[in-house]
Scaffold this motif. Structure first.
Motif, PDB file in Angstrom:
ATOM      1  N   PHE A 384       0.829  -1.207   0.000  1.00 15.10           N
ATOM      2  CA  PHE A 384       0.000   0.000   0.000  1.00 15.10           C
ATOM      3  C   PHE A 384       0.862   1.256   0.000  1.00 15.10           C
ATOM      4  O   PHE A 384       0.845   2.020   0.952  1.00 15.10           O
ATOM      5  CB  PHE A 384      -0.957   0.002   1.194  1.00 15.10           C
ATOM      6  CG  PHE A 384      -2.052  -1.015   1.065  1.00 15.10           C
ATOM      7  CD1 PHE A 384      -3.166  -0.751   0.292  1.00 15.10           C
ATOM      8  CD2 PHE A 384      -1.960  -2.251   1.697  1.00 15.10           C
ATOM      9  CE1 PHE A 384      -4.178  -1.687   0.157  1.00 15.10           C
ATOM     10  CE2 PHE A 384      -2.959  -3.192   1.565  1.00 15.10           C
ATOM     11  CZ  PHE A 384      -4.070  -2.918   0.801  1.00 15.10           C
ATOM     12  N   LEU A 389      -2.198   3.368  -3.573  1.00  9.58           N
ATOM     13  CA  LEU A 389      -3.430   3.884  -2.973  1.00  9.58           C
ATOM     14  C   LEU A 389      -4.257   4.630  -4.019  1.00  9.58           C
ATOM     15  O   LEU A 389      -5.461   4.422  -4.142  1.00  9.58           O
ATOM     16  CB  LEU A 389      -3.105   4.815  -1.803  1.00  9.58           C
ATOM     17  CG  LEU A 389      -2.606   4.131  -0.533  1.00  9.58           C
ATOM     18  CD1 LEU A 389      -2.213   5.164   0.511  1.00  9.58           C
ATOM     19  CD2 LEU A 389      -3.676   3.200   0.027  1.00  9.58           C
ATOM     20  N   LYS A 461       0.688  10.143   1.307  1.00  7.56           N
ATOM     21  CA  LYS A 461      -0.517   9.528   1.879  1.00  7.56           C
ATOM     22  C   LYS A 461      -1.487  10.584   2.388  1.00  7.56           C
ATOM     23  O   LYS A 461      -2.707  10.438   2.246  1.00  7.56           O
ATOM     24  CB  LYS A 461      -0.134   8.540   2.978  1.00  7.56           C
ATOM     25  CG  LYS A 461       0.389   7.263   2.344  1.00  7.56           C
ATOM     26  CD  LYS A 461       0.772   6.196   3.316  1.00  7.56           C
ATOM     27  CE  LYS A 461       1.230   4.980   2.516  1.00  7.56           C
ATOM     28  NZ  LYS A 461       2.223   4.173   3.201  1.00  7.56           N
TER      29      LYS A 461
END
Ligand code: HEM
Ligand SMILES: [Cu+2]
Lengths: 604, 285
Positions: A384, A389, A461
C-alpha cells in the motif's frame, strides 16, 4: 541488481555521443521524448491547477451568490475590471470561467498529461526504443500545443473575456455572442487539435516500428496498448472537430451560416445572414469527437493503473488478453455512440434505439477491464504505497462514474437527467477521482525514474486521503442535486428556482432548500481539496532535490523502463535490449526474485 | 544514435517509418475531408426547396484544372520510378513538371476565385433576385466584396447598375421567391438579359458577391476548395524543397531520398484524390 549495472562492452561509448547541444536544445527545443514528456507534464499540471482555481471561484459564487470572493475577488477585479466588479463574479464571468474550466481541464490538462506527458515519457522506454519515430515532429507537436495554450490563456484578458458558450460551444449561441473570446477559442482549438494529430501519428508509428527485438504485440505492457488505442481515437476523431472548428470560425469571421438556420433571430431581430445552416450539424461533429474523447481521458488512466496494480500486487494482470481486446473493442465502438449526448434533439425512436444499443454495448468492455483489475487484486500481497493507494481508489471511483452513466445512456432516463448536476457528478467521477487519481498515481510511480529520487511517502498519503475524502464530498451530493432537477451552468447555484410551497397540494415546487444548501458543503469540500494539493505541490518540488535517492528499479518492476539508467540518458538504454517474456512476470514459481524482468531469458 | 528503419523497412512490418507515418496522417486527412463532405451532404439535403444554387461555377475551367492535377499525379509516379531506376535527371524533369502543374492549378484557382469575388447576387424587396456584375457610382471597375451593408453606409450612392447574367431563369434557382411568381412578373427578362439595369438602393434587400457569406453552398465551396488549396501549396512546397536543395541527399543516401519522394508522392495522390471528389460534387451535381 545485476541486470541494471551490467553493460555490454560495445555500448560503453554512449557517453561520447552526448555532444553538447547547449541549454536551449537540451531543455527547451529538445527532440528527446523524455524532455518533451516532462514539458507536456509540467505545462498540463500547471493548467490542471489553473482550471481548478477557476472552478473554486465558481463554486464560491454557486454557494454564496453575489458575495465577494474571498482573497481572489479583489485580485480578479484588478485584473479583469468591470466583469468582476467589487470582487463579485458577474454572470458573464461565470460563463467564461465555466467554458474555460471545461476546455482547459479536457484539452489543456488531462489529455496532454495522460496521453502526451506520460505517453511520451514512458512508451518509448517500455517498448525498448531509443526515442519516438519522428523526434522533430514530436517537438513541433509540443510547441503547437504550447501556442494553443498561450492563445487560450491570453483570451481571458481581451475585451469581453474568453469563450462563454461552454466547452461544447453549441451554435448558434457560440456564433452570435458578440465578444471575441469564441474566435480565440476556435483558433486555439485548431492548434491543439493539430498538435494532437501530430502526436497520435508519432505514437502509433513508434509502437508499430520501434519495439525492441522480442517485444511482440502480446508482450507489450498494457499501458502501451492503452496509449495505442488512445492514439487511434485522437487520430480519427479529432479531424471532424477540426473541420467543425474551421466552419464555426468561418461563421464568425466570414459570416457564413454553416450552423445558423434560416430565420434566426438575434436580439429580437432577424439576423443578417444567408441562413440555411444546421445547428445540429455542429452537435454531431462535436460529439463525434467528444465521445471518443472521454475514452482518450480514461484509457491512459486505466493503463497507468494496470501497471501500478500489477507491480504492487506482485502478480501478473488477470486476463491480460481480455484487457487488450476490451481496449480495442472500446476503440472501435467509441465511434458509434456519439448521439447519446443528443437524445433531446428529437432524433426519432429508430436512431435513438441504435445509439442506446451501442451505448449499452460499449459498457461491456469497460466492465471487463474493471473486473480484470479487481480480480488481479485477489490473493495478491498488496503493497500500500502512495501510487498504489491512488490506483486502488481509481477502481471504485471509475466504477461509480461508469455505472451512473448507464441511466444517461437510456433516452427515457436521460430526458430527466440531461443537463443537470447528475451529469456533472457522473462524468466528474470518471475524470476527477478517476483519471486525476490515476495521473497522481502515475506521477508518484514514475517520479523516481525521471528524477532518481522518491517523493515523500508520508505526505503522499496525506495528499491521497484528504483528496479522496474531499472528492467524494464534492461529487456525491451533486447526484442528489441533479436528480432533484438542479440544472448545470447556473451562475446562482439554482437560487432562481428555489422551491415554494404549493398551498393546494402542500408540495414544494422547485428546488428544495436542502438541495440548494448542499452547495455550501460542496464548496467547502472543494476548498479542502485545494488544501490537499499543497502537500503534493511542495512534495513534487522538494523531492526533486531532497527526496530519498533510489536505484534504477525502486519498485522492483518487470517492464523495460526500469532497465535503464536513472534518469535515462539521451538514447535511453546503455545495453542491448532483447525481450524474452510477457510484461508482468511477478512471483514466478522457482524464480530467484519475486519479479522477472522482460529482458530475462527463459532458459538459464 | 539514429532512430532505426528510417530508410530500410523493418523486417516484420515490411515498412519504413515515414511510410507508416504518412498513411496514418492520410487516415486523419480522410476524416477531416470526410467530415466536410458529410457536412456538404447534410447542408444540401436540408436546404429549402430551390435554395441550393446550380451552375454558378465555371465547368470548363474546373475540367481543365482536373486534367492538370491528373497529369501531375502521373508525373509524380514517374519521378519516383525514375529514382528507383537510378535516373536522377529524369526525376528532375518529371518532378519539375509536377511542381509546375501544382503552380498552374493554383493560378487557375485564383482566377476563378477572383471571378467569384466580383460577381454578385441582388435580392430585391419585391422577391426578385438578379445575378450579374455590378457598377457602383464612385467605384472604378468591378467592385470587390460589396455588400448591402456597405452600400447602406455609402450615403452618396442611391442606386447601382447591374449587368445581369444570361439565362436568368437558371440562375434564379437561388432566389427565395417561388419560380412561378417570378416568371409572371418578369416574363420579359429573358430578351433583355444583357442590358444593364438600374436598381434603386431603397429596393435592395440583400446584396452579396459570390463569397462564403452568400449562401451555405458558397460557404462549403470556399471552405473545401481553400482547404484543398492549402494542401496543394503545402505539397508543392515540400516537393519543391525535395526537388531543389533537398535533392542533395541523392548523393549521400539515395534510398532515403527515394523514400522521401515516395512519401511526398503519396501525399500528392491524396490531394489529387480529394479534388477528384470535389470537382463533381461542387461543379457538376
Ligand atoms: C477536481 C476538481 C473539479 C471540480 C470541483 C469540478 C467542478 C465542476 C463543476 C461544479 C462544474 C459545473 C459548472 C456548471 O455547470 O456551472 C464543472 C463542469 C465541467 N467540468 Fe469540472 N470539476 C473538476 C475537475 C474537472 C476535470 C478534471 C475535468 C476534465 C477532465 C473537468 C471537466 C469539466 C467539464 C467538461 C465541465 C462542463 C463545462 C461546461 O459546462 O461547458 N472538471 N466542473
Ligand atoms: Cu458519450
Amino acid at each position: 541488481m545485476q541486470h541494471t549495472t551490467q553493460t555490454a562492452p560495445h555500448e560503453t561509448s554512449h557517453a561520447h555521443e552526448h555532444h553538447d547541444l547547449g541549454f536551449w536544445r537540451t531543455y527547451v527545443f529538445s527532440t528527446d521524448h523524455k524532455v518533451i514528456g516532462i514539458q507536456y507534464a509540467v505545462t498540463s499540471l500547471a493548467f490542471l491547477f489553473f482550471g481548478f482555481c477557476l472552478m473554486l471561484m465558481m463554486r464560491w459564487q454557486i454557494a454564496y451568490p453575489g458575495q465577494q470572493i474571498p482573497v481572489f475577488g479583489k485580485l480578479l477585479e484588478a485584473i479583469l475590471g468591470e466583469t468582476a466588479k467589487g470582487g463579485v463574479m458577474s454572470p458573464d464571468l461565470y460563463n467564461v470561467f465555466g467554458a474555460m474550466h471545461g476546455t482547459i481541464m479536457v484539452f489543456l490538462a488531462v489529455v496532454p498529461l495522460a496521453f502526451a506527458g506520460f505517453g511520451n515519457y514512458v512508451v518509448p522506454l517500455q517498448i525498448g526504443a531509443i526515442d519516438m519515430t519522428f523526434p522533430r515532429l514530436n517537438m513541433a507537436s509540443y510547441w503547437t500545443f504550447f501556442l494553443g495554450c498561450v492563445i487560450m490563456f491570453f483570451s481571458f484578458f481581451i475585451p469581453g473575456g474568453a469563450a462563454q458558450a461552454g466547452w461544447t460551444s453549441y451554435s448558434p449561441l457560440a456564433t452570435t455572442i458578440p465578444t471575441d473570446g469564441q474566435t480565440y477559442w476556435l483558433i486555439g482549438m485548431v492548434l491543439l487539435i493539430t498538435s494532437s494529430l501530430l502526436g497520435a501519428v508519432n505514437f502509433i508509428a513508434t509502437i508499430i516500428q520501434l519495439r525492441a527485438p522480442g517485444m511482440t504485440w502480446m508482450r507489450l505492457p498494457f499501458f502501451v496498448w492503452a496509449q495505442f488505442v488512445t492514439a487511434f481515437l485522437l487520430l480519427l476523431a479529432f479531424p471532424p472537430l477540426e473541420a467543425a472548428g474551421i466552419m464555426q470560425l468561418m461563421d464568425r469571421v466570414f459570416h457564413t451560416s454553416f450552423f445558423l438556420p434560416t430565420g434566426l433571430m438575434v436580439g429580437g431581430q432577424v439576423a443578417d445572414i444567408s441562413g440555411g445552416g444546421s445547428p445540429l450539424l455542429w452537435q454531431h461533429l462535436f460529439w463525434f469527437l467528444a465521445h471518443p474523447e472521454v475514452y482518450v481521458l480514461i484509457l491512459p488512466a486505466i493503463g497507468i493503473v494496470s501497471e501500478i496494480i500489477a507491480c504492487n500486487t506482485r502478480k501478473t494482470l488477470w486476463g491480460y488478453r481480455s484487457l487488450v481486446y476490451s481496449a480495442l473493442a472500446i476503440g472501435f465502438i467509441a465511434f458509434i455512440v456519439w448521439a447519446h449526448h443528443m437524445y433531446l434533439t428529437g432524433m426519432g425512436t429508430k436512431i435513438s434505439a441504435f445509439f442506446q444499443t451501442t451505448t449499452m454495448i460499449i459498457s461491456i468492455p469497460s466492465v471487463i477491464i474493471l473486473t480484470c483489475l479487481f480480480i488481479t487484486l485477489w490473493g495478491g500481497s498488496i503493497r500500500f504505497n502512495t501510487p498504489m493507494l491512488f490506483a486502488l481508489a481509481f477502481l471504485p471511483m471509475f466504477g461509480l462514474g461508469g455505472l451512473t452513466g448507464l441511466p444517461l445512456g437510456f433516452s427515457f432516463a436521460d430526458l430527466h437527467l440531461h443537463d443537470t448536476y447528475y451529469v456533472i457528478a457522473h462524468f466528474h467521477y470518471i475524470v476527477a477521482p478517476g483519471t486525476i487519481f490515476a495521473l497522481f498515481a502515475g506521477v508518484y510511480y514514475w517520479y523516481p525514474k525521471a528524477t532518481g529520487r522518491m517523493m515523500n511517502e508520508f505526505w503522499g498519503k496525506v495528499h491521497f486521503w484528504v483528496s479522496f475524502i474531499a472528492m467524494n464530498l464534492i461529487f456525491q451530493p451533486m447526484f442528489a442535486q441533479g436528480m432533484a432537477g438542479m440544472h448545470r451552468r447556473m451562475y446562482d447555484g439554482g437560487a432562481t428556482y428555489s422551491g415554494v410551497l404549493d398551498p393546494e397540494t402542500g408540495d414544494v415546487v422547485g428546488l428544495p432548500g436542502f438541495i440548494i444548501s448542499l452547495n455550501k458543503g460542496i464548496t467547502h469540500a472543494a476548498m479542502l481539496l485545494a488544501l490537499a494539493q499543497l502537500p503534493f505541490i511542495i512534495n513534487f518540488f522538494y523531492s526533486m532535490f531532497k527526496g530519498k535517492k533510489v536505484d534504477d528499479n525502486p519498485w522492483k518492476a518487470t517492464t523495460l523502463e526500469w532497465q535503464t539508467p536513472t534518469p535515462p540518458p539521451h538514447g535511453n538504454f546503455d545495453k542491448h535490449i532483447e525481450v524474452y517474456r510477457g510484461p508482468y512476470d511477478y512471483s514466478l514459481p522457482g524464480a530467484k526474485d519475486d519479479f522477472t524482468p522482460q529482458t530475462e531469458p527463459s532458459h538459464k | 544514435m539514429e532512430v532505426p528503419y528510417t530508410s530500410k523497412p523493418r523486417p516484420d512490418t515490411g515498412l519504413y517509418n515515414a511510410k507508416v507515418g504518412i498513411w496514418l496522417f492520410l487516415a486523419s486527412e480522410v476524416m477531416l475531408f470526410g467530415a466536410l463532405f458529410s457536412s456538404y451532404i447534410l447542408l444540401r439535403v436540408n436546404a429549402l426547396e430551390g435554395t441550393w444554387p446550380h451552375g454558378l461555377l465555371n465547368i470548363p475551367i474546373g475540367t481543365f484544372n482536373t486534367a492538370v492535377l491528373i497529369t501531375s499525379s502521373i508525373t509524380v509516379v514517374m519521378a519516383w520510378a525514375s529514382l528507383k531506376l537510378g535516373q536522377f535527371n529524369r526525376f528532375k524533369i518529371y518532378q519539375g513538371i509536377t511542381i509546375l502543374c501544382a503552380l498552374a492549378f493554383m493560378v487557375i484557382k485564383s482566377v476563378e476565385y477572383k471571378d467569384k469575388f466580383t460577381h454578385y447576387q441582388v435580392w430585391l424587396k419585391d422577391g426578385e433576385t438578379i445575378r450579374g456584375h455590378i457598377e457602383v457610382p464612385g467605384i472604378e471597375g468591378k467592385p470587390w466584396f460589396m455588400t448591402h451593408k456597405k452600400l447602406e453606409a455609402m450615403e452618396a450612392v442611391d442606386h447601382i447598375t447591374i449587368h445581369p447574367d444570361p439565362k436568368p431563369h437558371v440562375a434564379s434557382a437561388g432566389g427565395e421567391a417561388p419560380e412561378a411568381h417570378k416568371s409572371e412578373n418578369h416574363g420579359g427578362a429573358e430578351e433583355h438579359a444583357h442590358e444593364p439595369r438600374r436598381i434603386e438602393k431603397a429596393d435592395i434587400k440583400r446584396l452579396s458577391a459570390f463569397v462564403p457569406a452568400h449562401s451555405t453552398y458558397f460557404a462549403i465551396y470556399f471552405t473545401l476548395t481553400a482547404l484543398h488549396a492549402l494542401h496543394v501549396m503545402g505539397g508543392a512546397l515540400v516537393m519543391a524543397y525535395l526537388w531543389g536543395p533537398g535533392s542533395k541527399m541523392w548523393k549521400t543516401d539515395p534510398e532515403r531520398f527515394t523514400n522521401r519522394i515516395e512519401v511526398s508522392g503519396l501525399f500528392w495522390h491524396f490531394v489529387d484524390l480529394v479534388w477528384i471528389f470535389l470537382f463533381p460534387v461542387l461543379y457538376l451535381l
